[in-house]
Scaffold this motif. Sequence first.
Motif, PDB file in Angstrom:
ATOM      1  N   PHE A  43       0.861  -1.170  -0.144  1.00  0.00           N
ATOM      2  CA  PHE A  43      -0.106  -0.014   0.083  1.00  0.00           C
ATOM      3  C   PHE A  43       0.892   1.294   0.154  1.00  0.00           C
ATOM      4  O   PHE A  43       1.930   1.133   0.966  1.00  0.00           O
ATOM      5  CB  PHE A  43      -0.956  -0.024   1.193  1.00  0.00           C
ATOM      6  N   SER A  44       0.525   1.957  -0.833  1.00  0.00           N
ATOM      7  CA  SER A  44       1.457   3.546  -0.862  1.00  0.00           C
ATOM      8  C   SER A  44       0.311   4.482  -1.207  1.00  0.00           C
ATOM      9  O   SER A  44      -1.216   4.360  -1.682  1.00  0.00           O
ATOM     10  CB  SER A  44       2.202   3.664  -1.794  1.00  0.00           C
ATOM     11  N   TYR A  45       0.420   5.734  -0.563  1.00  0.00           N
ATOM     12  CA  TYR A  45      -0.614   6.861  -1.152  1.00  0.00           C
ATOM     13  C   TYR A  45       0.410   8.332  -1.411  1.00  0.00           C
ATOM     14  O   TYR A  45       1.726   8.228  -1.183  1.00  0.00           O
ATOM     15  CB  TYR A  45      -1.518   7.225  -0.126  1.00  0.00           C
ATOM     16  N   SER A  46      -0.336   9.252  -2.286  1.00  0.00           N
ATOM     17  CA  SER A  46       0.468  10.293  -2.310  1.00  0.00           C
ATOM     18  C   SER A  46      -0.560  11.286  -2.699  1.00  0.00           C
ATOM     19  O   SER A  46      -1.493  11.353  -3.252  1.00  0.00           O
ATOM     20  CB  SER A  46       1.401  10.148  -3.943  1.00  0.00           C
ATOM     21  N   ILE A  47      -0.321  12.525  -1.967  1.00  0.00           N
ATOM     22  CA  ILE A  47      -1.181  13.849  -2.074  1.00  0.00           C
ATOM     23  C   ILE A  47      -1.042  14.529  -3.143  1.00  0.00           C
ATOM     24  O   ILE A  47       0.500  14.781  -3.328  1.00  0.00           O
ATOM     25  CB  ILE A  47      -0.970  14.466  -0.757  1.00  0.00           C
ATOM     26  N   ILE A  48      -1.625  14.714  -4.348  1.00  0.00           N
ATOM     27  CA  ILE A  48      -1.354  15.252  -5.364  1.00  0.00           C
ATOM     28  C   ILE A  48      -1.916  16.703  -5.137  1.00  0.00           C
ATOM     29  O   ILE A  48      -1.561  17.647  -6.231  1.00  0.00           O
ATOM     30  CB  ILE A  48      -1.916  14.415  -6.564  1.00  0.00           C
ATOM     31  N   TYR A  49      -2.649  17.263  -4.653  1.00  0.00           N
ATOM     32  CA  TYR A  49      -3.257  18.507  -4.135  1.00  0.00           C
ATOM     33  C   TYR A  49      -3.883  18.763  -2.853  1.00  0.00           C
ATOM     34  O   TYR A  49      -4.472  17.798  -2.301  1.00  0.00           O
ATOM     35  CB  TYR A  49      -4.393  18.710  -5.460  1.00  0.00           C
ATOM     36  N   LYS A  50      -3.538  19.915  -2.349  1.00  0.00           N
ATOM     37  CA  LYS A  50      -4.449  20.367  -1.179  1.00  0.00           C
ATOM     38  C   LYS A  50      -4.891  21.585  -1.101  1.00  0.00           C
ATOM     39  O   LYS A  50      -4.196  22.581  -1.676  1.00  0.00           O
ATOM     40  CB  LYS A  50      -3.618  19.808   0.151  1.00  0.00           C
ATOM     41  N   GLU A  51      -5.691  22.116  -0.580  1.00  0.00           N
ATOM     42  CA  GLU A  51      -5.939  23.348  -0.435  1.00  0.00           C
ATOM     43  C   GLU A  51      -6.634  23.624   1.045  1.00  0.00           C
ATOM     44  O   GLU A  51      -7.574  22.763   1.481  1.00  0.00           O
ATOM     45  CB  GLU A  51      -7.001  23.753  -1.455  1.00  0.00           C
ATOM     46  N   MET A  52      -6.260  24.746   1.684  1.00  0.00           N
ATOM     47  CA  MET A  52      -6.515  25.096   3.038  1.00  0.00           C
ATOM     48  C   MET A  52      -7.693  26.197   2.778  1.00  0.00           C
ATOM     49  O   MET A  52      -7.676  27.037   1.891  1.00  0.00           O
ATOM     50  CB  MET A  52      -5.543  25.774   3.946  1.00  0.00           C
ATOM     51  N   ASN A  53      -8.269  26.356   3.854  1.00  0.00           N
ATOM     52  CA  ASN A  53      -9.487  27.263   4.071  1.00  0.00           C
ATOM     53  C   ASN A  53     -10.509  27.324   2.936  1.00  0.00           C
ATOM     54  O   ASN A  53     -10.496  28.574   2.153  1.00  0.00           O
ATOM     55  CB  ASN A  53      -8.868  28.460   4.596  1.00  0.00           C
ATOM     56  N   VAL A  54     -11.134  26.234   2.389  1.00  0.00           N
ATOM     57  CA  VAL A  54     -11.594  26.191   1.231  1.00  0.00           C
ATOM     58  C   VAL A  54     -13.124  26.803   1.264  1.00  0.00           C
ATOM     59  O   VAL A  54     -13.666  27.474   0.800  1.00  0.00           O
ATOM     60  CB  VAL A  54     -11.735  24.665   0.722  1.00  0.00           C
ATOM     61  N   VAL A  55     -13.938  26.440   2.444  1.00  0.00           N
ATOM     62  CA  VAL A  55     -15.366  26.563   2.591  1.00  0.00           C
ATOM     63  C   VAL A  55     -15.269  27.836   3.595  1.00  0.00           C
ATOM     64  O   VAL A  55     -15.934  28.706   3.641  1.00  0.00           O
ATOM     65  CB  VAL A  55     -16.048  25.377   2.790  1.00  0.00           C
ATOM     66  N   HIS A  56     -14.475  27.372   4.670  1.00  0.00           N
ATOM     67  CA  HIS A  56     -14.478  28.426   5.884  1.00  0.00           C
ATOM     68  C   HIS A  56     -12.939  28.345   6.301  1.00  0.00           C
ATOM     69  O   HIS A  56     -12.298  27.407   5.889  1.00  0.00           O
ATOM     70  CB  HIS A  56     -15.444  28.210   6.894  1.00  0.00           C
ATOM     71  N   LYS A  57     -12.606  29.135   7.517  1.00  0.00           N
ATOM     72  CA  LYS A  57     -11.305  28.983   7.975  1.00  0.00           C
ATOM     73  C   LYS A  57     -11.233  27.603   8.717  1.00  0.00           C
ATOM     74  O   LYS A  57     -12.384  27.135   9.355  1.00  0.00           O
ATOM     75  CB  LYS A  57     -11.229  30.295   8.989  1.00  0.00           C
ATOM     76  N   ASN A  58      -9.956  27.258   8.618  1.00  0.00           N
ATOM     77  CA  ASN A  58      -9.811  25.788   9.421  1.00  0.00           C
ATOM     78  C   ASN A  58     -10.471  24.700   8.788  1.00  0.00           C
ATOM     79  O   ASN A  58     -11.114  23.716   9.501  1.00  0.00           O
ATOM     80  CB  ASN A  58     -10.290  25.852  10.935  1.00  0.00           C
ATOM     81  N   ASP A  59     -10.650  24.753   7.591  1.00  0.00           N
ATOM     82  CA  ASP A  59     -11.082  23.389   6.699  1.00  0.00           C
ATOM     83  C   ASP A  59      -9.817  23.180   5.450  1.00  0.00           C
ATOM     84  O   ASP A  59      -9.160  24.047   5.414  1.00  0.00           O
ATOM     85  CB  ASP A  59     -12.348  23.391   6.268  1.00  0.00           C
ATOM     86  N   ALA A  60     -10.088  22.098   4.970  1.00  0.00           N
ATOM     87  CA  ALA A  60      -9.288  21.733   4.084  1.00  0.00           C
ATOM     88  C   ALA A  60      -9.784  20.680   3.096  1.00  0.00           C
ATOM     89  O   ALA A  60     -10.687  20.114   3.369  1.00  0.00           O
ATOM     90  CB  ALA A  60      -8.028  21.206   4.536  1.00  0.00           C
ATOM     91  N   ILE A  61      -9.273  20.479   1.853  1.00  0.00           N
ATOM     92  CA  ILE A  61      -9.690  19.334   1.011  1.00  0.00           C
ATOM     93  C   ILE A  61      -7.991  18.778   0.532  1.00  0.00           C
ATOM     94  O   ILE A  61      -7.155  19.569   0.455  1.00  0.00           O
ATOM     95  CB  ILE A  61     -10.209  19.648  -0.187  1.00  0.00           C
TER      96      ILE A  61
END
Length: 178
Positions: A43-61
């Motif tokens: 098993f392995s994984y890799s993050i290809i994209y992240k974004e902080m404060n998407v809908v409101h402060k202190n959230d992320a995708i």
Amino acid sequence: MKKQICFLLLICIAVLMGCSKEETFEDFFPKTMEKMHKGEKDFSYSIIYKEMNVVHKNDAIAIFIENNSHEEKIFIGYFEKENNKWNWKRTRGAEWDSRLNWSSMNQVPYIYSGAINDNAISEVYAGDELAKIIEVDSNKRFWYAISDAKDVQVKVVKNDGTQEVIEQIDKASIKAEY
């Protein structure tokens, strides 16, 4: 004597405040992935994209790829920080050659997403929301759109300007198989 006690008390408070380190997303995500897949081989994984404060402060995708000995899947996760701790709220996944064209999260925020294998697609809309398209590699892209509305129509715009409504499930390929 009182000055020494006050000074010692201030030092103790400062040390204690330094010890209560706020959890970062960069610490949270790999630790959580390790817990979820503990004991899995290949098993392995890799993050290809992240974004902080998407809908409101202190959230992320985060958009990430998981690989195991059987297949590769791409996921989008929605996270919120509450009381200085990150919480994994919802996830949706896709396979590159799936009959499921797109999916959506069934709670606010409604996040619509899907894999794209067609290089002729230039834009994707979920309702009125223009999706963000993430390049994964030369033949694979992933899109997502955040909406306030549930059950919206998803459409693509091709390079030649034509528009096409995309059903959630590719019924034509199911009929062709049976």
